[in-house]
Design a protein around this motif. Structure first.
Motif, PDB file in Angstrom:
ATOM      1  N   LEU A  88       0.819  -1.203   0.000  1.00 42.61           N
ATOM      2  CA  LEU A  88       0.000   0.000   0.000  1.00 42.61           C
ATOM      3  C   LEU A  88       0.859   1.261   0.000  1.00 42.61           C
ATOM      4  O   LEU A  88       0.585   2.195  -0.770  1.00 42.61           O
ATOM      5  N   ASP A  89       1.896   1.319   0.818  1.00 39.48           N
ATOM      6  CA  ASP A  89       2.692   2.539   0.868  1.00 39.48           C
ATOM      7  C   ASP A  89       3.405   2.817  -0.444  1.00 39.48           C
ATOM      8  O   ASP A  89       3.537   3.970  -0.878  1.00 39.48           O
ATOM      9  N   THR A  90       3.836   1.745  -1.113  1.00 38.60           N
ATOM     10  CA  THR A  90       4.481   1.902  -2.421  1.00 38.60           C
ATOM     11  C   THR A  90       3.486   2.400  -3.452  1.00 38.60           C
ATOM     12  O   THR A  90       3.792   3.292  -4.266  1.00 38.60           O
ATOM     13  N   LEU A  91       2.282   1.824  -3.424  1.00 34.00           N
ATOM     14  CA  LEU A  91       1.263   2.248  -4.386  1.00 34.00           C
ATOM     15  C   LEU A  91       0.849   3.701  -4.148  1.00 34.00           C
ATOM     16  O   LEU A  91       0.615   4.457  -5.097  1.00 34.00           O
ATOM     17  N   LEU A  92       0.756   4.099  -2.894  1.00 38.12           N
ATOM     18  CA  LEU A  92       0.411   5.482  -2.584  1.00 38.12           C
ATOM     19  C   LEU A  92       1.461   6.443  -3.115  1.00 38.12           C
ATOM     20  O   LEU A  92       1.138   7.533  -3.606  1.00 38.12           O
ATOM     21  N   GLU A  93       2.719   6.055  -3.032  1.00 35.82           N
ATOM     22  CA  GLU A  93       3.786   6.905  -3.581  1.00 35.82           C
ATOM     23  C   GLU A  93       3.656   7.027  -5.095  1.00 35.82           C
ATOM     24  O   GLU A  93       3.823   8.112  -5.669  1.00 35.82           O
ATOM     25  N   MET A  94       3.366   5.910  -5.760  1.00 32.28           N
ATOM     26  CA  MET A  94       3.135   5.946  -7.207  1.00 32.28           C
ATOM     27  C   MET A  94       1.952   6.844  -7.534  1.00 32.28           C
ATOM     28  O   MET A  94       1.990   7.640  -8.479  1.00 32.28           O
ATOM     29  N   ALA A  95       0.872   6.701  -6.765  1.00 29.94           N
ATOM     30  CA  ALA A  95      -0.331   7.482  -7.011  1.00 29.94           C
ATOM     31  C   ALA A  95      -0.066   8.973  -6.854  1.00 29.94           C
ATOM     32  O   ALA A  95      -0.593   9.802  -7.608  1.00 29.94           O
ATOM     33  N   ALA A  96       0.757   9.334  -5.873  1.00 29.34           N
ATOM     34  CA  ALA A  96       1.088  10.742  -5.671  1.00 29.34           C
ATOM     35  C   ALA A  96       1.823  11.306  -6.885  1.00 29.34           C
ATOM     36  O   ALA A  96       1.538  12.426  -7.335  1.00 29.34           O
ATOM     37  N   MET A  97       2.748  10.536  -7.428  1.00 30.93           N
ATOM     38  CA  MET A  97       3.487  10.999  -8.602  1.00 30.93           C
ATOM     39  C   MET A  97       2.584  11.077  -9.826  1.00 30.93           C
ATOM     40  O   MET A  97       2.612  12.056 -10.586  1.00 30.93           O
ATOM     41  N   TYR A  98       1.769  10.040 -10.034  1.00 33.10           N
ATOM     42  CA  TYR A  98       0.839  10.057 -11.164  1.00 33.10           C
ATOM     43  C   TYR A  98      -0.124  11.239 -11.052  1.00 33.10           C
ATOM     44  O   TYR A  98      -0.489  11.874 -12.037  1.00 33.10           O
ATOM     45  N   GLN A  99      -0.555  11.523  -9.822  1.00 29.04           N
ATOM     46  CA  GLN A  99      -1.481  12.627  -9.612  1.00 29.04           C
ATOM     47  C   GLN A  99      -0.813  13.962  -9.925  1.00 29.04           C
ATOM     48  O   GLN A  99      -1.424  14.847 -10.535  1.00 29.04           O
ATOM     49  N   ALA A 100       0.440  14.100  -9.531  1.00 27.16           N
ATOM     50  CA  ALA A 100       1.170  15.331  -9.825  1.00 27.16           C
ATOM     51  C   ALA A 100       1.280  15.553 -11.326  1.00 27.16           C
ATOM     52  O   ALA A 100       1.102  16.675 -11.823  1.00 27.16           O
ATOM     53  N   VAL A 101       1.571  14.489 -12.055  1.00 30.42           N
ATOM     54  CA  VAL A 101       1.652  14.577 -13.516  1.00 30.42           C
ATOM     55  C   VAL A 101       0.281  14.921 -14.100  1.00 30.42           C
ATOM     56  O   VAL A 101       0.156  15.793 -14.977  1.00 30.42           O
ATOM     57  N   SER A 102      -0.761  14.250 -13.613  1.00 32.21           N
ATOM     58  CA  SER A 102      -2.107  14.447 -14.151  1.00 32.21           C
ATOM     59  C   SER A 102      -2.599  15.872 -13.964  1.00 32.21           C
ATOM     60  O   SER A 102      -3.253  16.451 -14.849  1.00 32.21           O
ATOM     61  N   HIS A 103      -2.303  16.468 -12.820  1.00 34.97           N
ATOM     62  CA  HIS A 103      -2.755  17.832 -12.544  1.00 34.97           C
ATOM     63  C   HIS A 103      -2.168  18.845 -13.527  1.00 34.97           C
ATOM     64  O   HIS A 103      -2.726  19.937 -13.704  1.00 34.97           O
TER      65      HIS A 103
END
Length: 264
Positions: free
Chosen positions: A227-242
């Motif tokens: 979960l913690d690894t996926l959350l880190e990925m999600a944060a980066m993907y979200q930054a790119v998406s924004h």
């Protein structure tokens, strides 16, 4: 020119059709595997493609492996290490290619999905089946195991107990039971299969393509990642998406109460 796979694109949707109906679309014993891998590579490189529909021509989705071709391995003509390498450089490239493909794939199961044919459908992200379809993880019936990743895929879709039941018995289930077991998400009459798959594909394709691709990647990674690894990925993907034009367009369309335009 392909012989065993048809490649058709309409707008943002590509339809791949297994095209060996006389032999029930086996994945081995022909050039189909190489053609399918080449098609997936082409799709991955084509940013205009947003969704893929995978289906079969004729009465079957796929009968899996070519049983007659298995006589070569059974005869002792080749040793075990050579057979192992043939799996690694052959059929095992397919689950990896579909797993890593960022474009969502809908399996439109037009008939029986047996052995590797069932596993092929499990490699896809979503499954819609005709009401006459049959499904079987039937490798034990011919004295082999699922060499294409089925033992990894099937339990993640229908659960360990049900996957074990299908794998240990080799028996088939019908479309109704497949729906009850969450192997498929829709069961429709044959005439409605491709319209249903197309409707789902268009609903997906209407969304910002970068968001769909990254969402698929997160879902796939979530199958094996902490979960913690996926959350880190999600944060980066979200930054790119924004920072994308599609995100800005989606937000403005919502505020202005209009349909967004994600054309490239």
């Amino acid at each position: 020119m392909t012989q065993y796979l048809l490649y058709e694109q309409d707008a943002h949707v590509v339809t791949l059709t297994l095209n060996d109906p006389e032999r029930h679309n086996p994945l081995t014993g022909s050039s189909l595997l190489d053609e399918l891998l080449a098609a997936l590579q082409r799709i991955e490189a084509d940013r205009s493609v947003r969704v893929v529909i995978l289906t079969g021509k004729g009465a079957s989705f796929s009968a899996g492996g070519n049983v007659k071709a298995m006589l070569r391995q059974a005869s002792g003509e080749v040793d075990a290490m050579q057979v192992r390498q043939e799996y690694r450089s052959g059929i095992q490239r397919l689950p990896l290619a579909l797993f890593n493909l960022e474009v969502p794939v809908i399996a439109a199961i037009n008939g029986h999905a047996i052995g590797a044919g069932l596993d092929l459908s499990c490699m896809c992200d979503m499954r819609i089946a005709v009401d006459s379809a049959k499904f079987a993880e039937s490798f034990v019936k011919v004295g082999i195991v699922a060499g294409d990743g089925g033992a990894w895929l099937l339990p993640r879709i229908i659960g360990l107990s049900r996957a074990a039941e299908l794998s240990f018995t080799g028996r088939s289930i019908d479309a109704r039971q497949a729906l009850e077991w969450n192997l498929v998400s829709q069961v429709v009459p044959a005439a409605e299969l491709m319209p249903a798959a197309r409707k789902l594909a268009e609903e997906i394709a209407a969304n910002p393509p970068h968001a769909v691709r990254l969402t698929k990647r997160l879902i796939r990674e979530g199958m094996t990642t902490r979960l913690d690894t996926l959350l880190e990925m999600a944060a980066m993907y979200q930054a790119v998406s924004h920072q994308t034009a599609d995100h800005r367009e989606a937000v403005m369309a919502f505020i202005e109460k209009r349909k967004p335009d994600f054309s490239r």
